[in-house]
Design a protein around this motif. Sequence first.
Motif, PDB file in Angstrom:
ATOM      1  N   ARG A 175      -1.403   0.683   3.349  1.00 29.12           N
ATOM      2  CA  ARG A 175      -0.089   1.154   3.772  1.00 29.12           C
ATOM      3  C   ARG A 175      -0.156   2.665   3.984  1.00 29.12           C
ATOM      4  O   ARG A 175      -0.673   3.410   3.153  1.00 29.12           O
ATOM      5  CB  ARG A 175       0.964   0.827   2.713  1.00 29.12           C
ATOM      6  N   HIS A 205      -3.003  -5.011   2.339  1.00 28.11           N
ATOM      7  CA  HIS A 205      -3.182  -3.575   2.138  1.00 28.11           C
ATOM      8  C   HIS A 205      -4.228  -3.265   1.073  1.00 28.11           C
ATOM      9  O   HIS A 205      -4.756  -2.161   1.016  1.00 28.11           O
ATOM     10  CB  HIS A 205      -1.852  -2.935   1.766  1.00 28.11           C
ATOM     11  N   ILE A 240      -3.649  -8.080   9.514  1.00 27.44           N
ATOM     12  CA  ILE A 240      -4.014  -6.667   9.414  1.00 27.44           C
ATOM     13  C   ILE A 240      -4.564  -6.379   8.022  1.00 27.44           C
ATOM     14  O   ILE A 240      -3.875  -6.626   7.020  1.00 27.44           O
ATOM     15  CB  ILE A 240      -2.788  -5.761   9.678  1.00 27.44           C
ATOM     16  N   SER A 297       3.139  -9.464   3.271  1.00 31.52           N
ATOM     17  CA  SER A 297       2.188  -8.394   2.984  1.00 31.52           C
ATOM     18  C   SER A 297       1.755  -8.489   1.526  1.00 31.52           C
ATOM     19  O   SER A 297       2.518  -8.971   0.673  1.00 31.52           O
ATOM     20  CB  SER A 297       2.809  -7.023   3.250  1.00 31.52           C
ATOM     21  N   LYS A 355      -0.267  -9.025   6.390  1.00 29.70           N
ATOM     22  CA  LYS A 355      -0.847  -7.700   6.171  1.00 29.70           C
ATOM     23  C   LYS A 355      -1.430  -7.642   4.759  1.00 29.70           C
ATOM     24  O   LYS A 355      -0.732  -7.918   3.785  1.00 29.70           O
ATOM     25  CB  LYS A 355       0.204  -6.610   6.355  1.00 29.70           C
TER      26      LYS A 355
END
Length: 602
Positions: free
Chosen positions: A291, A266, A287, A138, A264
């Motif tokens: 968060r 964010h 993604i 992430s 991910k």
Amino acid sequence: MKIVLKLIIIFFTYNYGIAQDITTIYAKDYGIIPNTFIDIAPQLKKVYNDLGKYDAVKLIFEEGRYDIYPDQSEQREYFISNTSTEKEVPSKIKTIALLFENAKDLTIEGNGALFVIHGKMINFAFDHCENITIQNVSFDYERPTMSELTFNTVNDTEVVATINPDSKYAIIDNKLKFYGDNWTINHHHAIAIDTTLSAFYYSNFTPLLNSEVTQIKPFTLQFKGDFPKSGYKKGMVLTVRDPIRDQVGAFIGYSKNVVLKNVKVHYMHGMGVISQFNENVTLDSVIVKPREETGRRIAAFADCFHFSGCKGQITIKNSETYGGHDDAINIHGTHLKITEKIANDKIKLRFMHGQTYGMKAFFVGDTLAFVHAKSLQKYGSGKVKSVEKLTDREILVTLEKSMPKEFKLGDVVENLTWTPSVTIKDNYFSGTNTRGILLTTQRKSIIENNTFFRTGMHAILIANDASSWYESGAVKDVTIRNNRFVDCAYNQIPGNYIINIWPENHQLVKNFYVHENITIENNIFETFDTPILRAKSTNGLVFRNNKIIKTDTFKDRRGGKPSFHIENSKNVKVELQKSDTNNFDDFNLINVKKKRIKVNRK
């Protein structure tokens, strides 16, 4: 004998996946320990130095938080498509948090690692790499370059708003100033979010910028000013940034066989994940979304996924985008203008759009197409013999043979070699004020099993132009099937067509059509208004077995345009369900005879 054996091993490894020896490198062995909150950039340099010692590497991080600061991070000069002009950003030196160059057969295993970026940086870059996988990681910013505030009270003379804790601010001379690590916002681009409908709108920060500000308590501010025409509403979230794209979220350049899996993002600054002149890129379970614990609404400063001049196979699957200040996906090539004929086989070309230049556009052996700029009609091709960069804007291309006789200055060329096949499936696109997918490639493309939830503009746009963005090219085989479109295009009243096939050809040529063979089938359109499909200059357009459902959303934003607007096209077939025809059987036809539109009602 040894040579034959080696060739046999290579053949079976390539075709049957026989594993080669893989060296495992643990980040912790280099002092890269999670949850220390110290800068890991110096230790990363040691890792980079060791990667080149091995044929195949698996780099393993432990789960936890890792912080990366710009001071000791790697810097490179990158000219990146669709980013910034010479005036906006004179220097193209970028700062990269995770940089991998000339790497082969590398897997980066994050095990849930979260990389937190400080300052403006590219989250990660793969430059001239091959067979790369990054997974289970992430990325986020300690201080995103997006500032967000929620309106608690709004009237004609007063606004009370709560600032998101991640948005650093100061009040100077009773004026609000957002700032971050070595930056402030100098030009304000604002998008407002209706959190009830999850709808994104262009907005204006000026009323707040011009008002008198008082801090009621930390992160709660009172604005005194003139707000009757602001469009602000209680509960609305206003998101604001400086529009200059001086970095990108991630950069994948001149690489082959790159896979992002369970990644991910964010937050990313500047343009999003940009793939430029790569062969075979897969995004699986990627993604782009804030968060949840941050309370933020925006994850992408501009586009989420952007592909410029790629080839092979692009696959985007099982992924989600929410909170982009621009399009979810854009896939295109680049038209360069012919500015000078040096010889019959030699031409000078120029990058035309301000934000795209300096990058490699052609390689020896590539096939380029000659295109009339006004009509977008291809009229010949040639193979590249040599390429010379003259300036950041101009290149000199020598062809193996002479140019076609129809050639003229002001026409454009497109690189046909670097055009990808595309599969976009099983994704969820939402939270943007612009488009879901922009697609322009001549090779086979499939868009299936996706949900487009309240994209502010067209859910799907198929364009092609040589006069504005100079994004090429013509599509030849596109299937759009089994998708769900929910209340899309509310920002484009009255031209709010959910699917828009709209090349920018400004001159018509008899019996020539820019796009070909587009099938739209087995989709569900849940829409607050009547427009469904607009198309022009398309040969072979099929709309069949689709279900159209009227919704009660955005009642105040209905434009009432015909459901189907079709012009200068042929071989068009539209099949409507009986339950749809009361509201969705209105056609606007331009240079298309009604009898040539085959409409079936099932």
